[in-house]
Design an enzyme around this catalytic site. Structure first.
Site, PDB file in Angstrom:
ATOM      1  N   SER A  49     -26.936   3.609  92.492  1.00  0.00           N
ATOM      2  CA  SER A  49     -27.778   2.124  92.349  1.00  0.00           C
ATOM      3  C   SER A  49     -27.852   1.433  91.034  1.00  0.00           C
ATOM      4  CB  SER A  49     -29.054   2.603  93.264  1.00  0.00           C
ATOM      5  OG  SER A  49     -29.611   1.290  93.796  1.00  0.00           O
ATOM      6  N   HIS A  80     -25.091  -0.194  97.468  1.00  0.00           N
ATOM      7  CA  HIS A  80     -25.639  -0.553  98.879  1.00  0.00           C
ATOM      8  C   HIS A  80     -25.270  -1.621  99.502  1.00  0.00           C
ATOM      9  CE1 HIS A  80     -28.494   2.364  97.315  1.00  0.00           C
ATOM     10  NE2 HIS A  80     -28.880   1.407  96.269  1.00  0.00           N
TER      11      HIS A  80
END
Length: 229
Positions: A124, A159
């Site tokens: 991330s 994501h």
């Protein structure tokens, strides 16, 4: 050989019962007992996050440690970093991560580590940070472009399948020229770069993919599932 492994999602913090991506990262150091250091800056050095890191990696063939900028283990952070085999950066607020790293000159130390062959990895925020640009929710509500360290060319979006707005906004920013074209990764995907070139894409989920996204196209990239078929 300079290596960066950027996770769109997955790993010990998202898939504690599926160690495929983290064991893949460990193997890339090519050491019997690699020294792996977790940097949880983006989460504000969350104790819970650090605990989850140790809960997983203490059971692997490695020597785990972590670097907290709120409670530094030493004044000589450069030596501390450069004696590791793998640096693993956690998720959270990318803007705060970049600001703190710059203040502590950790950005320069990590670049030096990369140049010396220490494997850089992360999920991330820990994926976005290595690229020229990324898409982040660090500013509060909604997603915004952000300028990052630039070890890797182009932009990055983690994501891609895990958070509904990511795909739409990433494509929008690229079309509006607010972001360079780049690579997006679903949760469970890791982008393995060697010497700034995308060498391999691996996944811990059968249907997880990576995509090359430009202003006029989105192309699915070949992905190798690490599990048994």
């Amino acid at each position: 050989m300079r290596q960066i492994i950027a996770l769109g999602g997955g790993g010990f913090s998202m898939e504690p019962e599926t160690p495929l991506l983290d064991t893949y990262i460990l193997k890339q150091a090519n050491k019997t007992i690699p020294k792996i250091c977790f940097i949880p800056t983006a989460s504000g050095d969350s104790d819970h996050y650090i605990k989850r890191f140790y809960n997983f990696f203490k059971n692997q063939s490695c020597e785990p440690s972590h670097l907290s900028l709120y409670n530094p283990p030493t004044r000589d952070l450069e030596t501390f970093i450069l004696e590791k085999d793998i640096i693993y950066v956690g998720g959270g607020n990318t803007k705060n991560l970049l600001a703190l790293w710059k203040e502590w000159k950790l950005d320069n130390m990590l670049r030096q580590a990369w140049e010396q062959g220490i494997v850089l990895a992360g999920i991330s925020a820990g994926s976005i940070c290595w690229f020229e640009q990324g898409i982040t929710d660090s500013y509060g509500t909604g997603l915004e472009p952000i300028t990052c360290l630039g070890l890797l060319k182009g932009s990055n979006c983690p994501h891609y399948d895990g958070e509904p707005e990511r795909r739409t906004m990433y494509q929008k920013f690229i079309k509006e020229k607010k972001l360079y074209g780049g690579i997006a990764g679903d949760d469970g995907v890791a982008l393995h770069y060697i010497d700034q070139e995308l060498n391999k894409i691996v996944s811990s989920r059968k249907n997880a993919k990576a995509y090359r996204v430009n202003s006029d196209s989105e192309k699915v990239l070949p992905t190798h599932f690490l599990g048994s078929n």
